[in-house]
Design a protein around this motif. Structure first.
Motif, PDB file in Angstrom:
ATOM      1  N   ALA A 151      10.398   0.169  -8.063  1.00  0.00           N
ATOM      2  CA  ALA A 151      11.817   0.380  -7.737  1.00  0.00           C
ATOM      3  C   ALA A 151      12.352   1.562  -8.523  1.00  0.00           C
ATOM      4  O   ALA A 151      11.752   1.980  -9.510  1.00  0.00           O
ATOM      5  CB  ALA A 151      12.638  -0.875  -8.078  1.00  0.00           C
ATOM      6  N   TYR A 152      13.479   2.075  -8.049  1.00  0.00           N
ATOM      7  CA  TYR A 152      14.212   3.046  -8.859  1.00  0.00           C
ATOM      8  C   TYR A 152      15.709   2.870  -8.669  1.00  0.00           C
ATOM      9  O   TYR A 152      16.161   2.301  -7.676  1.00  0.00           O
ATOM     10  CB  TYR A 152      13.758   4.495  -8.589  1.00  0.00           C
TER      11      TYR A 152
ATOM     12  N   LEU B  32       0.824  -1.221   0.000  1.00  0.00           N
ATOM     13  CA  LEU B  32       0.000   0.000   0.000  1.00  0.00           C
ATOM     14  C   LEU B  32       0.852   1.263   0.000  1.00  0.00           C
ATOM     15  O   LEU B  32       2.002   1.260   0.453  1.00  0.00           O
ATOM     16  CB  LEU B  32      -0.924   0.004   1.225  1.00  0.00           C
ATOM     17  N   GLU B  33       0.230   2.338  -0.497  1.00  0.00           N
ATOM     18  CA  GLU B  33       0.927   3.620  -0.517  1.00  0.00           C
ATOM     19  C   GLU B  33       1.339   4.034   0.887  1.00  0.00           C
ATOM     20  O   GLU B  33       0.701   3.661   1.869  1.00  0.00           O
ATOM     21  CB  GLU B  33       0.010   4.672  -1.161  1.00  0.00           C
ATOM     22  N   GLY B  34       2.425   4.794   0.963  1.00  0.00           N
ATOM     23  CA  GLY B  34       2.922   5.214   2.266  1.00  0.00           C
ATOM     24  C   GLY B  34       3.608   4.066   2.995  1.00  0.00           C
ATOM     25  O   GLY B  34       3.744   4.090   4.218  1.00  0.00           O
TER      26      GLY B  34
ATOM     27  N   GLY C 252      -8.974  -6.128 -12.072  1.00  0.00           N
ATOM     28  CA  GLY C 252      -8.326  -6.154 -10.759  1.00  0.00           C
ATOM     29  C   GLY C 252      -6.941  -5.538 -10.744  1.00  0.00           C
ATOM     30  O   GLY C 252      -6.194  -5.728  -9.775  1.00  0.00           O
ATOM     31  N   MET C 253      -6.587  -4.770 -11.789  1.00  0.00           N
ATOM     32  CA  MET C 253      -5.235  -4.179 -11.827  1.00  0.00           C
ATOM     33  C   MET C 253      -5.054  -3.151 -10.699  1.00  0.00           C
ATOM     34  O   MET C 253      -5.924  -2.339 -10.446  1.00  0.00           O
ATOM     35  CB  MET C 253      -5.002  -3.497 -13.178  1.00  0.00           C
ATOM     36  N   TYR C 254      -3.910  -3.244 -10.040  1.00  0.00           N
ATOM     37  CA  TYR C 254      -3.588  -2.321  -8.943  1.00  0.00           C
ATOM     38  C   TYR C 254      -2.140  -1.885  -9.108  1.00  0.00           C
ATOM     39  O   TYR C 254      -1.293  -2.651  -9.549  1.00  0.00           O
ATOM     40  CB  TYR C 254      -3.763  -3.033  -7.589  1.00  0.00           C
ATOM     41  N   TYR C 255      -1.872  -0.624  -8.759  1.00  0.00           N
ATOM     42  CA  TYR C 255      -0.475  -0.195  -8.655  1.00  0.00           C
ATOM     43  C   TYR C 255      -0.392   0.932  -7.638  1.00  0.00           C
ATOM     44  O   TYR C 255      -1.368   1.662  -7.417  1.00  0.00           O
ATOM     45  CB  TYR C 255       0.089   0.234 -10.017  1.00  0.00           C
ATOM     46  N   ARG C 256       0.765   1.077  -7.031  1.00  0.00           N
ATOM     47  CA  ARG C 256       0.985   2.177  -6.092  1.00  0.00           C
ATOM     48  C   ARG C 256       1.232   3.464  -6.863  1.00  0.00           C
ATOM     49  O   ARG C 256       1.912   3.453  -7.883  1.00  0.00           O
ATOM     50  CB  ARG C 256       2.187   1.861  -5.186  1.00  0.00           C
TER      51      ARG C 256
ATOM     52  N   THR D 166       2.482  -3.368 -11.817  1.00  0.00           N
ATOM     53  CA  THR D 166       1.028  -3.515 -11.725  1.00  0.00           C
ATOM     54  C   THR D 166       0.763  -4.940 -11.243  1.00  0.00           C
ATOM     55  O   THR D 166       1.380  -5.895 -11.714  1.00  0.00           O
ATOM     56  CB  THR D 166       0.354  -3.305 -13.095  1.00  0.00           C
ATOM     57  N   SER D 167      -0.163  -5.043 -10.269  1.00  0.00           N
ATOM     58  CA  SER D 167      -0.416  -6.370  -9.692  1.00  0.00           C
ATOM     59  C   SER D 167      -1.896  -6.699  -9.749  1.00  0.00           C
ATOM     60  O   SER D 167      -2.728  -5.844 -10.066  1.00  0.00           O
ATOM     61  CB  SER D 167       0.101  -6.412  -8.253  1.00  0.00           C
ATOM     62  N   SER D 168      -2.195  -7.949  -9.430  1.00  0.00           N
ATOM     63  CA  SER D 168      -3.579  -8.439  -9.493  1.00  0.00           C
ATOM     64  C   SER D 168      -4.279  -8.239  -8.163  1.00  0.00           C
ATOM     65  O   SER D 168      -3.639  -8.347  -7.103  1.00  0.00           O
ATOM     66  CB  SER D 168      -3.576  -9.941  -9.760  1.00  0.00           C
TER      67      SER D 168
END
Ligand code: AMP
Ligand code: GLY
Length: 417
Positions: free
Chosen positions: A230-231, A217-219, A407-411, A333-335
């Motif tokens: 990543a960076y 999750l964000e934060g 159901g695509m999710y990404y931060r 991107t995740s499920s």
């Protein structure tokens, strides 16, 4: 050259991507590969832990060089097996793989060679572990000794959590044999970043740094994942810090590998906790990271096959590694449901609408009846180079909405720091 890449994630896709740019590559195979690797390599339907199957394939196809992505085949001894059959392979043997496969082994190595790491104690008996906890303050960290797919590290805030966690691992055996032993460790404060290094015999040559985001999750909240963004490079790795790491960590690992007869030709990927100029080592991995590889390799200008060969032949020098000044970011991107159980098989659309400057590395995808569908918790790593981290990140977030799957999710806060 005939190349074989073992694995099926974004890391292996990035390896195929970079090696396919080499003039030395005549044919690349990826076992088992995914929906993305098949555009650059020939996917081969052999599981990455089927060592005998992989060996037969490598002999059959005259493979000149094998690159192993995940830890499991390394820990199962694929390097030993391939070498016995005179096949060139990049990675540690079974013995050196313990640096990743056993937390206690790697902590003992760090202790013996004076590499700064969190204080710890190991236990196999539940009652002893409960007694041992008294020597630690909260929060504390409990780690299953073995490989647990990134789930074996639990941070406990209080006695209740600690008792429940020790019970789960040592009595209920939630990690099976991988949790026969636990280590209890002091909690270290700071910011995490990793350094990916080549190991050539016992010589350690630093590649570049990267930071991955582990929490779903964000934060940085919620459950731990294998890495959701990543960076590279990490801003923490100033020249001064790099110099310190060279002396306080890399030189000591090098001595340790030699003295313990653990020399190998592959990767050591070091996880650090950094606070100002204080550095502690959290862990070693003996393979490329995922998604760290997706942000590392696009920054590499040198020929990757050449680097692998020179590393295997103990001829690699730091000057062989040429890096672009550009930064690289990836957003995974995740499920729905990830990192817990999630459904697979949803149609992926929109990839053709992305601009050419974006790179998409597939973590979990496959073709089913001619259609690209999701095939894992992590699905696609959307990646961009940029003048700096901010511009690389903006390139991704400007376009990521074009990709769609159920159901695509990404931060939305990757690479904001
Ligand atoms: P490891 O697999 O040992 O790297 O642990 C997984 C994650 O747990 C790390 O990336 C950290 O976020 C966290 N972690 C592990 N050990 C510690 C520690 N001693 N102090 C604080 N956080 C830790
Ligand atoms: N992203 C962390 C790992 O590959 O271990």
């Amino acid at each position: 050259m005939n190349i074989l890449v073992i694995g099926s994630g974004g890391r292996e896709h990035a390896l195929c991507f970079k090696m396919s740019k080499s003039k030395k590559a005549s044919k690349i195979y990826c076992a088992p590969g995914n929906g993305g690797t098949r555009d650059l390599a020939q996917n081969v339907d052999i599981a990455s832990n089927d060592i005998d199957g992989l060996l037969r394939f490598a002999i059959d196809k005259d493979i000149d060089l094998t690159i192993v992505g995940p830890e499991e085949p390394l820990v199962l001894g694929i390097v030993d097996k391939f070498k016995e059959n005179n096949l060139r392979i990049f990675g540690p043997d079974k013995k050196a793989s313990k640096l990743e496969a056993s937390k206690e082994f790697s902590k003992k190595f760090m202790e013996k060679y004076d590499i700064k790491t969190a204080k710890y104690k190991s236990f196999t008996d539940y009652d002893e572990a409960i007694k041992g906890v008294k020597n630690f303050s909260y929060p504390l960290v409990i780690k299953a000794d073995g490989l647990c797919l990134g789930k074996g590290v639990i941070i406990c805030e209080n006695e209740e959590d600690t008792i429940a966690t020790l019970k789960d691992i040592l009595k209920e055996k939630i990690f099976g044999d991988q949790g026969q032993k636990v280590i209890i460790e002091e909690f270290i404060y700071g910011v995490e970043a990793s350094l990916i290094c080549l190991v050539s015999g016992n010589e350690i040559i630093a590649m570049e740094s990267a930071k991955d985001y582990k929490k779903i999750l964000e934060g940085d909240k919620g459950l731990n994942t294998g890495g959701i963004g990543a960076y590279s490079p990490s801003e923490l790795f100033t020249d001064k810090l790099k110099e310190k790491i060279e002396k306080a960590v890399l030189e000591k690992i090098s001595i340790g590998l030699k003295e313990e007869k653990l020399e190998y030709n592959g990767i050591i990927f070091i996880g650090f906790m950094i606070e100002e100029d204080d550095i502690e080592v959290l862990e070693f991995n003996v393979r490329f990271g995922d998604p760290e590889t997706e942000v590392l390799l696009p920054r590499l200008e040198s020929d990757l096959i050449d680097i692998f060969e020179k590393t295997i032949d103990n001829k690699i020098k730091e000057s062989d590694l040429i890096w672009t000044d550009q930064a690289c970011v990836t957003v995974v991107t995740s499920s729905r449901g990830y990192p817990k159980k999630c459904e697979k098989g949803f149609s992926i659309t929109g990839l053709k609408d992305l601009s050419n400057s974006l790179m998409v590395f597939h973590n979990g995808s496959k073709y089913e009846n001619g259609e690209l569908v999701t095939n894992g918790g992590r699905v696609l790593s959307i990646t961009s180079l940029g003048e700096d981290i901010n511009s690389a990140r903006e390139n991704i977030y400007k376009e990521i909405h074009k990709i769609k799957f159920d159901g695509m999710y990404y931060r939305k806060d990757i690479a904001i720091y």
